[in-house]
Structures are given as C-alpha cells and as structure tokens.
Design a protein around this motif. Structure first.
Motif, mmCIF file in Angstrom:
data_model
loop_
_atom_site.group_PDB
_atom_site.id
_atom_site.type_symbol
_atom_site.label_atom_id
_atom_site.label_comp_id
_atom_site.label_asym_id
_atom_site.label_seq_id
_atom_site.Cartn_x
_atom_site.Cartn_y
_atom_site.Cartn_z
ATOM 1 N N LEU A 11 -7.392 0.918 4.905
ATOM 2 C CA LEU A 11 -7.740 -0.491 4.687
ATOM 3 C C LEU A 11 -7.535 -0.879 3.224
ATOM 4 O O LEU A 11 -6.896 -1.896 2.919
ATOM 5 N N ASN A 12 -8.031 -0.045 2.305
ATOM 6 C CA ASN A 12 -7.917 -0.355 0.876
ATOM 7 C C ASN A 12 -6.476 -0.308 0.389
ATOM 8 O O ASN A 12 -6.051 -1.151 -0.408
ATOM 9 N N ALA A 14 -3.740 -0.802 2.212
ATOM 10 C CA ALA A 14 -3.030 -1.953 2.791
ATOM 11 C C ALA A 14 -3.370 -3.227 2.018
ATOM 12 O O ALA A 14 -2.494 -4.061 1.766
ATOM 13 N N PHE A 15 -4.623 -3.373 1.626
ATOM 14 C CA PHE A 15 -5.029 -4.539 0.843
ATOM 15 C C PHE A 15 -4.331 -4.547 -0.517
ATOM 16 O O PHE A 15 -3.856 -5.583 -0.980
ATOM 17 N N GLN A 38 -6.224 -9.950 2.717
ATOM 18 C CA GLN A 38 -7.384 -9.492 3.479
ATOM 19 C C GLN A 38 -7.054 -9.387 4.971
ATOM 20 O O GLN A 38 -7.394 -8.385 5.623
ATOM 21 N N ALA A 41 -4.735 -6.431 5.651
ATOM 22 C CA ALA A 41 -5.457 -5.160 5.630
ATOM 23 C C ALA A 41 -6.219 -4.951 6.941
ATOM 24 O O ALA A 41 -6.238 -3.841 7.484
ATOM 25 N N ILE A 70 -12.610 -5.103 0.333
ATOM 26 C CA ILE A 70 -11.457 -6.006 0.245
ATOM 27 C C ILE A 70 -11.890 -7.453 -0.013
ATOM 28 O O ILE A 70 -11.086 -8.371 0.090
#
Length: 164
Positions: A11-12, A14-15, A38, A41, A70
């Motif tokens: 997640l982080n 991708a953000f 956001q 992500a 995010i």
C-alpha cells in the motif's frame, strides 16, 4: 524475483509511486475527498489481496493505521474505487507509472545501462514460474490441435467415386 507479502508495504509503495506520477485530482471540479494516489494505492492493495471492491473497503475500514499511512481520514466507498479504477487504468497514467517503476529498478541496480534488449517488467506480482491451471489446459489443447492438424495435412484424403 522478489515479491512483497506485506499488504501495508505494498500500500505504501503504491502510494509513493502514484504520488510521483499522478496529479492529486483528475479534474478541477472533483470533490477532492480523495487524491488519485490514495485511490491508486487502495486499488493496488485490492489486487494484492485478491479482494472485491467491497472487500477492500471493509479491510481498509478495519485498518485505520493503513489509511493514516497514505493520508486517508475515511475509507473510500466501493463505488468510488470502481470509478477510480476505470480512470486510472487508461494508458496515460499507467505509462508514466511504468516509466517510474523502470527508473526505480535502474536505480536499485536491477537494470544495466547499454543493454540493447527491450525492457519488460512483470507487474502481476507472481513468480515467473507461476502459471494458472487454465493456462496449462489451453497449452495442452493448442498442442493437441496442432498435432491433429499436422496429422490431417500429412495424409491424403480419399476421393469419392461417382456412382453411375
């Protein structure tokens, strides 16, 4: 190939990627509840976890610390995620993110300068040896059809004699 098993790290990352490549908002008329990085992500996390839009909405609702990472104060609705997917998957945003991914790979020494071969990066997050059962079945069917066609073309067909 190294793949990450941690949903929070995915997640982080991708953000971070989307923040470098995408504008915060797709239109000056948007409600500005969520930024495109956001939403991207959240969509990457959805793919990573193999969840539906409703499933990722529930997961993010239960993980406020992931949302805080995010900058989300609330969870995007499943309809918002679905619409964002349709907008973010267009060639412009995807190409800029692929270019940035290649730059990251080069910076980490995963790519060498001066290689005349084209670059290909697998973004499916599967190991290169992974193939689905469907793919294996289609390979067998294709091979069988090719063998059958070769066998037919090698033989001459009998001709029919006219009765009379």
């Amino acid at each position: 190939m190294i793949t990450c098993k941690s949903p929070r790290k995915v997640l982080n990352r991708a953000f971070e990627l989307a923040s470098e490549c995408l504008p915060d908002h797709g239109s000056k008329f948007s409600r500005k509840d969520f930024t495109q990085p956001q939403l991207f992500a959240c969509l990457v996390l959805r793919e990573h976890q193999k969840k539906s839009y409703r499933g990722i909405e529930a997961l993010l609702e239960d993980a406020p610390h992931w949302r805080a990472d995010i900058g989300l104060t609330r969870t995007p609705d499943h309809n918002t995620l679905c619409r964002a997917f349709g907008e973010l998957i267009k060639p412009g945003p995807i190409n800029s993110m692929l270019d940035q991914t290649a730059a990251w790979a080069k910076a980490r020494g995963m790519l060498r300068d001066g290689i005349p071969k084209p670059l290909a990066i697998d973004s499916s997050m599967f190991e290169s040896r992974h193939v689905s059962r469907h793919f294996e079945k289609r390979c067998r069917q294709t091979a069988a059809a090719a063998a059958k066609k070769a066998k037919r073309s090698g033989k001459s067909r009998p001709t029919r004699l006219a009765a009379g």
